[in-house]
Scaffold this motif. Structure first.
Motif, PDB file in Angstrom:
ATOM      1  N   TRP A 146      26.670  29.818 -32.485  1.00 11.11           N
ATOM      2  CA  TRP A 146      26.392  30.459 -33.785  1.00 11.11           C
ATOM      3  C   TRP A 146      26.742  31.925 -33.587  1.00 11.11           C
ATOM      4  CZ3 TRP A 146      20.893  31.504 -36.177  1.00 11.11           C
ATOM      5  CH2 TRP A 146      21.050  31.953 -37.490  1.00 11.11           C
ATOM      6  N   ASN A 147      27.848  32.340 -34.218  1.00  8.69           N
ATOM      7  CA  ASN A 147      28.418  33.659 -33.942  1.00  8.69           C
ATOM      8  C   ASN A 147      27.875  34.714 -34.905  1.00  8.69           C
ATOM      9  OD1 ASN A 147      31.178  34.281 -32.143  1.00  8.69           O
ATOM     10  ND2 ASN A 147      30.544  35.905 -33.546  1.00  8.69           N
ATOM     11  N   PRO A 148      27.229  35.767 -34.362  1.00 17.33           N
ATOM     12  CA  PRO A 148      26.716  36.827 -35.244  1.00 17.33           C
ATOM     13  C   PRO A 148      27.791  37.847 -35.596  1.00 17.33           C
ATOM     14  CG  PRO A 148      26.065  37.270 -32.986  1.00 17.33           C
ATOM     15  CD  PRO A 148      26.882  36.002 -32.960  1.00 17.33           C
ATOM     16  N   GLY A 149      27.516  38.620 -36.612  1.00 18.58           N
ATOM     17  CA  GLY A 149      28.435  39.679 -37.019  1.00 18.58           C
ATOM     18  C   GLY A 149      27.843  40.494 -38.140  1.00 18.58           C
ATOM     19  N   CYS A 150      28.479  41.609 -38.400  1.00 17.20           N
ATOM     20  CA  CYS A 150      27.978  42.528 -39.417  1.00 17.20           C
ATOM     21  C   CYS A 150      29.167  43.081 -40.201  1.00 17.20           C
ATOM     22  CB  CYS A 150      27.218  43.659 -38.729  1.00 17.20           C
ATOM     23  SG  CYS A 150      26.008  44.454 -39.769  1.00 17.20           S
ATOM     24  N   ASP A 151      28.991  43.235 -41.493  1.00 15.47           N
ATOM     25  CA  ASP A 151      30.059  43.715 -42.366  1.00 15.47           C
ATOM     26  C   ASP A 151      29.955  45.230 -42.544  1.00 15.47           C
ATOM     27  OD1 ASP A 151      32.084  42.397 -44.540  1.00 15.47           O
ATOM     28  OD2 ASP A 151      31.240  44.280 -45.284  1.00 15.47           O
ATOM     29  N   HIS A 152      31.105  45.911 -42.553  1.00 18.77           N
ATOM     30  CA  HIS A 152      31.081  47.383 -42.669  1.00 18.77           C
ATOM     31  C   HIS A 152      30.675  47.866 -44.056  1.00 18.77           C
ATOM     32  CE1 HIS A 152      35.187  46.351 -44.027  1.00 18.77           C
ATOM     33  NE2 HIS A 152      35.115  47.437 -44.763  1.00 18.77           N
ATOM     34  N   ILE A 170      27.937  33.398 -38.842  1.00 15.36           N
ATOM     35  CA  ILE A 170      26.927  33.905 -39.774  1.00 15.36           C
ATOM     36  C   ILE A 170      27.636  34.558 -40.970  1.00 15.36           C
ATOM     37  CG2 ILE A 170      26.782  36.216 -38.738  1.00 15.36           C
ATOM     38  CD1 ILE A 170      23.764  36.118 -39.118  1.00 15.36           C
ATOM     39  N   PRO A 171      27.118  34.408 -42.182  1.00 18.75           N
ATOM     40  CA  PRO A 171      27.636  35.244 -43.280  1.00 18.75           C
ATOM     41  C   PRO A 171      27.276  36.690 -42.933  1.00 18.75           C
ATOM     42  CG  PRO A 171      26.317  33.412 -44.132  1.00 18.75           C
ATOM     43  CD  PRO A 171      26.087  33.466 -42.653  1.00 18.75           C
ATOM     44  N   LEU A 202      41.067  48.660 -47.795  1.00 22.19           N
ATOM     45  CA  LEU A 202      41.034  47.275 -48.292  1.00 22.19           C
ATOM     46  C   LEU A 202      39.644  46.894 -48.784  1.00 22.19           C
ATOM     47  CD1 LEU A 202      43.194  45.613 -45.528  1.00 22.19           C
ATOM     48  CD2 LEU A 202      43.739  45.629 -47.962  1.00 22.19           C
ATOM     49  N   ASP A 203      39.629  46.051 -49.789  1.00 21.93           N
ATOM     50  CA  ASP A 203      38.380  45.452 -50.257  1.00 21.93           C
ATOM     51  C   ASP A 203      37.662  44.805 -49.066  1.00 21.93           C
ATOM     52  OD1 ASP A 203      36.372  44.087 -51.577  1.00 21.93           O
ATOM     53  OD2 ASP A 203      37.695  42.649 -52.557  1.00 21.93           O
ATOM     54  N   THR A 204      36.345  45.020 -48.980  1.00 21.08           N
ATOM     55  CA  THR A 204      35.556  44.465 -47.871  1.00 21.08           C
ATOM     56  C   THR A 204      35.719  42.954 -47.766  1.00 21.08           C
ATOM     57  OG1 THR A 204      33.950  46.204 -48.302  1.00 21.08           O
ATOM     58  CG2 THR A 204      33.244  44.449 -46.860  1.00 21.08           C
ATOM     59  N   TRP A 205      35.901  42.278 -48.919  1.00 23.12           N
ATOM     60  CA  TRP A 205      36.024  40.806 -48.895  1.00 23.12           C
ATOM     61  C   TRP A 205      37.317  40.365 -48.194  1.00 23.12           C
ATOM     62  CZ3 TRP A 205      31.809  38.169 -49.864  1.00 23.12           C
ATOM     63  CH2 TRP A 205      30.835  38.721 -50.701  1.00 23.12           C
ATOM     64  N   PHE A 206      38.278  41.276 -48.044  1.00 25.63           N
ATOM     65  CA  PHE A 206      39.519  40.917 -47.345  1.00 25.63           C
ATOM     66  C   PHE A 206      39.219  40.667 -45.870  1.00 25.63           C
ATOM     67  CE2 PHE A 206      43.566  41.604 -45.198  1.00 25.63           C
ATOM     68  CZ  PHE A 206      44.473  40.971 -46.039  1.00 25.63           C
ATOM     69  N   SER A 207      38.496  41.611 -45.242  1.00 20.38           N
ATOM     70  CA  SER A 207      38.154  41.424 -43.820  1.00 20.38           C
ATOM     71  C   SER A 207      37.170  40.272 -43.659  1.00 20.38           C
ATOM     72  CB  SER A 207      37.591  42.709 -43.221  1.00 20.38           C
ATOM     73  OG  SER A 207      36.557  43.240 -44.019  1.00 20.38           O
ATOM     74  N   SER A 208      36.272  40.069 -44.651  1.00 18.16           N
ATOM     75  CA  SER A 208      35.340  38.942 -44.589  1.00 18.16           C
ATOM     76  C   SER A 208      36.085  37.617 -44.711  1.00 18.16           C
ATOM     77  CB  SER A 208      34.308  39.031 -45.717  1.00 18.16           C
ATOM     78  OG  SER A 208      33.550  40.199 -45.602  1.00 18.16           O
ATOM     79  N   GLY A 209      37.195  37.620 -45.452  1.00 21.35           N
ATOM     80  CA  GLY A 209      37.967  36.397 -45.681  1.00 21.35           C
ATOM     81  C   GLY A 209      38.611  35.845 -44.426  1.00 21.35           C
ATOM     82  N   ILE A 210      38.863  36.718 -43.430  1.00 24.23           N
ATOM     83  CA  ILE A 210      39.465  36.234 -42.175  1.00 24.23           C
ATOM     84  C   ILE A 210      38.433  36.215 -41.046  1.00 24.23           C
ATOM     85  CG2 ILE A 210      41.763  37.028 -42.856  1.00 24.23           C
ATOM     86  CD1 ILE A 210      41.402  39.374 -40.867  1.00 24.23           C
ATOM     87  N   PHE A 211      37.168  36.419 -41.377  1.00 19.16           N
ATOM     88  CA  PHE A 211      36.090  36.505 -40.375  1.00 19.16           C
ATOM     89  C   PHE A 211      36.020  35.284 -39.454  1.00 19.16           C
ATOM     90  CE2 PHE A 211      31.527  36.577 -39.085  1.00 19.16           C
ATOM     91  CZ  PHE A 211      31.461  37.866 -38.568  1.00 19.16           C
TER      92      PHE A 211
END
Length: 1289
Positions: A398-404, A362-363, A806-815
């Motif tokens: 379909w893997n769920p997740g949440c961004d900090h 999931i995004p 770190l920029d949040t998009w960094f952790s999202s980039g390796i999600f």
């Protein structure tokens, strides 16, 4: 300076138009409320006298004056087409709106005598004209283009008085689009400056005379009401004496004739209205009251069911479909049964599945977020795909997740802390503040998960991840350390987007671009007064050693304190003599070189540009090229530093005023003028973003960007739709290095340490020297690496960890791989990475998708997924961007459960909009949802969102269309209920869906259509063509199964024959019907999971002991099993349906609602006659005919038939003789023919006028042409019917 003469009367809307147009202009004229000098020979106010530079021209009359002023401000249309449209609306305002507005308002203002009949008829005419305007405004915000033009100004001022004195709330409710548009216009700053706050009419009553009554009232009163109405387009509505004919040149003979013609027209109009009024007063036969439209019922599921237990499917289905009933209890049962887990139905996920593996992550939504329609679209598409793959038997995850959500979460908790305890994060300290965030996250952070469940999202919740979890945090550290050790991550001092309020750098996606057309005052956090933007200040720098000066201009005058050069173009002849020269800074002893650089635009301004390398992105690059000094004049809080007194320590926007005044005092100031510009605004804090030099961590992206671009070029990664490829290559081929430092406390703290070596042999390092930075998962690991690097013992090393995160998009980039425990070799990582698909919105193609591809390739050597499907951006029904200030941001849960208009208004009151925006948003909501939003349900919302996805980059979402799909659910509901009744309690379906060779033509046809739908859906899912899927399902259920098949087989079940053949026919029919229901629900299940499960559970099973327990794990229909599509059968039935529709049309023409008539079908040959005979039962049933007789071409048709051609192969003859009163019907048709003739004659007269094409808006012209076409068609039908009746007499 130009002078504008206007009337002092507050309601003189012609003068008000000129004043508003002047506000939009580039330079405002001097405004005078006296009469123009007689020498000017000005005929009326407003009058504009241009200054000598423009030849001293005199413009008179509101249209001429307003056009000139609006054109100065580029508000008269950007091109010839728009200018023509603006002119049309000006004509509409003058000729259609103004006369009727004055006729209604003038009597209320005491300017003419009151004639109640005339006033009533004029009011009705006003509403009619405004309804035309309302229709034109339905799809748009403004009349011409995407911003306010003279068209809006003219029409808004023409309806100003009606809105103030005539249009009551009930009128405005009817004219929702006009009201929304009028409120939008009058709340613009330029309108507010002239009109003030407009109070809308509550009740139409006489207006209390002003202390300064219209000077022309007597003049207007001398005329009768009709003259006031007719002359209003030429005379000033407010009665300005300068407008009176007596004070201007006498009217020409042609003008007098024109006036007389207008009066004559008005008198006719008045007589017509009086006749209509008389008719109303006469007693009429009472019409039967129409039954009230039945409200959509809400039915609740009341059977006690423990969470996770299966829903009761034994109790009878409710009479009608209700989302609340249908969607109850299913999701917890699905979850408890483990249907959403890839392990379901298999011993181990590692076991080879011949059907393959489907994995999608999931995004991750922000932990602070709540669902909006963008999320709903994402999840509708992703869940439909996931359910389809699962039903195909693939190992599906379909893997769920949440961004900090670093910035967003920190801001939320900081506000909460201040509100509840009066403390800042600094009062608490870093560790305690982070604990507060975790506490908030544990209490509130899973709200969006509950919302996703409400949408039916079939995610594996046991695998849910949070980007700050220990597992993912470990992956983030590993990624940083590997890339830092390789030199891909490095430290550099560059310009960043800085938010002084947040005290942090922010990413480009968090910067909103606010477009300004000129001088604008904007609120800025930390400032009591609004700050001026949108102006260009010109000032001079003195050339050292001469009397010369160089004039430069800037929109940020305070930054001149950090200027270190002036740049000109190398080929600019005006400055060639200044090569090698310097200019002097007026406020310090700084000498600044005049440099020559190609980036300068010679044609803009003076061709000389001030250079501030430390505070402007373009200037930074110029500074680098010319080795200029970089002087930072702002600290992190936006206070001035490195500047001389009195500017030192001053807030940046207060310094703006101080610097400007100082330039004026020293004689350096030259000019200030309006300047269109884009202001960067922080989306989180609403602060103005400042380019600021800061040492930060950067990711080198050139090589990674090339690899990501090549993956697409070489076909290893597919992007769908392919029109996004251009954006992909444009970004990656021109990629810049990525700043990943954020000056926050919440987030992944950067695992980098600055090294101090306590050894005299080692020189101290500087922050920017990468040799003195080391990274590690812990301080101990980092110390060991540092000791090894400097060849000293560990006890001589002192470390300081970077404070930033770190920029949040960094952790999202390796999600896509961190969720599976990378870098550890886990079972999930081996099975599910790389993934199959990434589905998301095209607006984050670069910020997230590209970075996942780059980091996946860099850290794992694999692409994170094989395909990327990008869906559109959701807009409102009018194509406008979703915006809180427009009132069109809708929570999908409000669409699912329904909400009143008052409830929508209440949500606005809880928002942070200012009062003007709240009012504007309320108008928008009232316009779009006058009765609120009815309960539509999850299934209807999902179906609508999937159905919309063909619209390309944008989806214009209309809630009424979602409601239409709720009605579709009701149709399904009723069809299945009827079918189950038809099947009977003892029906047992065959073990396998197959043909038995005894099917009748209807059975063969519906099974052919079912097979076609299966093929279309299968191909549609493979191609991500959701519109095709939803259309195929919708058409099959609604138009083929319900409208045709169920109706055509009713006679089979209604006949009471008990012989073996009759019973066998019914059994075959039941098996066909069951197959259609069972397969049709399976086709529907991925898109509408709740209603399909509810209905599927009520059907008997083919193999009760072995069939799956839920539709969501039942195989999806495929073309191998359902291979009965026959093009020949489809063609035959298509022909038969044409015949049926022709018969129905004839019946409607002759009003045969309940009477059955014999139908003679004359066929071109015996083959067609045979075909018609074969389908005679279907034709008879579906066309409601008495008997169907097939005739060949040479067989005579009985007299007394109405005739219609079904096709080139068949003519329909419907026997009417003896069924209708021919003379009575002919008399009715004669009357109708006469009425149609009159209507058409009037329309043709209107359209034949010489000025019709110029004066009538294009939309109205199109409506007139369509009316004429429809009337012509209707007239031809009437004549044809009359001819047929005559033949019968």
């Amino acid at each position: 300076m130009a002078a504008l003469f206007v009337s002092p009367h507050p309601d003189d809307f012609r003068s008000l138009l000129a004043l508003i147009a002047a506000e939009f202009g580039s330079s405002r004229p001097q405004t005078l409320t006296e009469d123009p000098p007689a020498s000017l020979n000005a005929r009326s106010r407003p009058t504009l006298v241009l200054d000598a530079r423009d030849g001293g021209t005199v413009l008179s009359g509101s249209s001429a004056v307003a056009w000139y002023l609006a054109d100065q401000g580029k508000r008269a249309g950007v091109d010839a087409k728009q200018q023509s449209q603006v002119w049309q609306w000006l004509s509409f305002a003058d000729n259609e709106l103004t006369p009727v507005s004055c006729a209604v308002v003038f009597p209320l203002m005491g300017m003419v005598g009151v004639d109640k009949k005339l006033q009533q008829s004029s009011r009705a005419e006003l509403i009619r004209v405004l309804k035309v305007l309302d229709k034109a405004l339905e799809p748009r915000t403004f009349l011409v283009g995407e911003s306010i033009t003279l068209a809006d100004m003219a029409v808004a001022t023409a309806v100003l008085l009606p809105f103030k004195y005539v249009l009551e709330p009930s009128d405005r409710k009817v004219l929702t689009n006009v009201t929304r548009w009028f409120t939008t216009c009058t709340n613009q700053p330029q309108f507010l400056k002239v009109l003030g706050k407009i109070t809308l009419c509550e009740k139409m009553v006489p207006v209390t005379p002003n202390a300064n009554p219209p000077a022309g009232a007597a003049n207007a009163g001398a005329a009768n009401a009709g003259a006031a109405n007719a002359g209003a387009a030429n005379a000033s509505p407010a009665g300005d004496p300068a407008d009176a004919t007596a004070n201007g040149p006498p009217k020409t003979e042609a003008q007098l004739k024109k006036d007389a013609k207008k009066r004559e027209k008005l008198e006719k109009f008045q007589q017509k209205k009086e006749m209509e009024a008389k008719k109303k007063t006469q007693p009429s036969t009472e019409k039967k009251a129409k039954p009230e439209k039945k409200e959509l019922g809400v039915i609740s599921y009341t059977v006690p069911t423990a969470p996770g237990e299966k829903k009761d499917v034994v109790s009878p289905l409710p009479d009608s479909y209700s989302p609340e009933y249908v969607e109850a209890a299913w999701y917890p049962w699905w979850e408890k049964q483990g249907f959403f887990k890839p392990e379901y139905g298999r011993e181990s996920i590692s076991d080879k599945n011949p059907r393959g593996v489907f994995m999608m992550c999931i995004p991750p939504p922000n932990v602070t977020g709540s669902l909006h329609l963008g999320h709903a679209l994402t999840n509708a598409i992703q869940d439909s795909l996931t359910r389809w793959h699962r039903m195909r038997g693939e190992t599906t995850l379909w893997n769920p997740g949440c961004d900090h959500a670093g910035i967003a979460t920190q801001v939320v908790v900081e506000k909460k802390l201040m509100r509840e305890r009066g403390m800042s994060r600094h009062d608490l300290g870093r560790e305690n503040f982070i604990q507060e965030i975790w506490k908030w996250k544990n209490e509130k952070g899973d709200r969006i998960y509950h919302q996703l469940k409400k949408l039916g999202s079939s995610l594996d919740w046991d695998r849910a991840c949070f980007t700050m979890d220990e597992k993912l945090s470990y992956s983030v550290q590993e990624a940083f350390i590997r890339m830092h050790d390789e030199g891909v991550i490095y430290r550099s001092k560059r310009l960043v987007n800085w938010s002084c309020t947040l005290n942090s750098a922010i990413s480009d996606i968090e910067v909103d671009k606010k477009e300004l057309t000129g001088r604008t005052l904007l609120p800025v956090p930390g400032y009591k007064e609004k700050v001026e933007f949108g102006v260009l200040v010109s000032f001079a720098y003195k050339v050292d050693g001469s009397d010369e000066e160089v004039i430069v201009a800037t929109t940020r005058i305070e930054t001149m304190l950090g200027d270190t050069a002036v740049a000109v173009h190398p080929t600019d002849s005006r400055y060639q003599h200044l090569k090698g020269k310097v200019v002097l800074h007026p406020f310090c002893d700084r000498k600044m070189p005049i440099i020559f650089d190609d980036f300068v635009d010679m044609s803009f301004g003076t061709g000389a540009v001030k250079i501030t390398p430390a505070h402007d992105h373009n200037d930074y690059e110029v500074g680098e090229r010319h080795n200029l000094a970089f002087i930072n004049i702002l600290d992190e809080n936006g206070l001035l530093i490195n500047v001389p007194p009195p500017f030192l320590g001053v807030k940046r926007f207060e310094a703006r005023k101080t610097v400007l005044q100082a330039l004026k005092d020293r004689g350096h100031f030259k000019d200030i003028k309006d300047n269109p510009m884009v202001v960067p605004v922080c989306s989180r804090s609403k602060d103005i973003v400042e380019p600021l030099l800061k040492p930060q961590w950067y990711v080198s992206c050139a090589e990674m960007g090339k690899q990501a671009a090549d993956a697409v070029r070489e076909g290893r990664l597919k992007i769908i739709p392919d029109h996004h490829l251009k954006t992909w290559f444009n970004w990656l081929d021109n990629i810049r290095d990525w700043c990943i430092s954020r000056q926050l406390w919440w987030g992944h703290r950067i695992p980098a340490y600055f090294i101090t070596v306590n050894d005299a042999a080692v020189k101290p390092g500087e922050d920017m020297d990468s040799h003195y930075w080391v990274s590690g998962k812990s301080e101990e690991e980092a110390r060991e690496k540092a000791a090894k690097r400097f060849n000293v013992s560990a006890d001589k090393i002192t470390l300081r960890q970077d404070e930033d995160v770190l920029d949040t998009w960094f952790s999202s980039g390796i999600f896509p791989f961190s969720i599976f425990g990378w870098p550890n070799e886990t079972q999930d990582l081996n099975v599910f990475y790389p993934g199959t698909l990434l589905e998301t919105g095209h607006d984050i193609l670069f910020f997230w998708v590209a970075r996942m591809v780059m980091m996946g390739l860099k850290l794992t050597g694999k692409l994170p997924f094989k395909e990327v499907y990008l869906h559109a951006v959701v807009r409102d029904a009018h194509g406008r961007k979703m915006s809180k200030s427009l009132g069109n941001v809708i929570d999908p849960l409000d669409v699912i459960t329904g909400i009143s208009l008052e409830g929508l208004h209440a949500l606005l009151m809880d928002s942070n909009l200012d009062p003007v925006e709240v009012e504007k948003a309320k108008q928008g909501q009232t316009s779009d949802y006058p009765n609120g939003i009815p309960e539509c349900g999850t299934d209807a919302l999902r179906f609508a969102l999937c159905a919309y996805t063909s619209q390309g980059r944008d989806i214009n979402l209309d809630v009424n269309r979602i409601l239409g799909y709720r009605h579709f659910c009701n149709k399904l509901w009723n069809a299945v209920k009827f079918a189950m009744k038809t099947l009977g309690d003892n029906f047992v379906p065959s073990e396998k869906a197959q043909l038995c060779e005894e099917e009748n033509v209807s059975d063969r046809w519906i099974l052919s259509r079912l097979s076609a739908a299966v093929g279309v859906c299968d191909a549609g899912f493979k191609a991500y063509d959701f519109t095709t899927i939803t259309t195929a399902i919708y058409n099959f259920w609604l138009y083929e199964l319900c409208d045709v098949y169920l109706e055509s087989v009713k006679p089979v079940f209604s006949k009471s024959e008990e012989d073996d053949a009759g019973q066998r026919r019914r059994l075959v029919c039941r098996q066909t019907l069951y197959t259609c229901l069972e397969v049709g629900l399976r086709l529907l299940s991925p898109v509408m999971p709740f209603v399909s499960e509810e209905l599927f559970q009520r059907l008997p099973r083919r193999r009760p002991k072995s069939d799956p327990p839920s539709i969501c794990v039942t195989p999806y229909p495929d073309t191998e099993e359902f291979c009965w599509h026959s093009a020949e059968v489809d063609r035959d039935m298509e022909f038969i349906m044409t015949v049926i529709k022709t018969i129905r049309s004839l019946r409607a023409d002759y009003n045969l609602t309940k009477t059955r008539a014999d139908c003679y079908l004359q066929c071109i040959d015996s083959v067609t006659a045979s075909q018609v005979q074969k389908y005679s039962l279907q034709i008879q049933t579906l066309s409601y005919s008495q008997a169907v007789i097939a005739l060949t071409a040479n067989q005579p048709v009985p007299a007394g038939c109405a005739v219609a051609i079904a096709s080139d192969r068949c003519t329909v003859n419907l026997m009417l003789k003896g069924l209708i009163d021919v003379e009575k019907e002919e008399a009715k048709l004669m009357t109708k023919k006469g009425d149609l003739g009159k209507q058409m004659e009037k329309l043709r007269e209107k359209m034949a006028k010489s000025d019709y094409k110029e004066k009538v808006p294009v939309k109205v012209q199109e409506q007139d042409a369509e009316k004429l076409r429809q009337s012509q068609t209707e007239l031809e039908k009437v004549k044809e019917a009359m001819d047929n009746f005559r033949k019968m007499m």
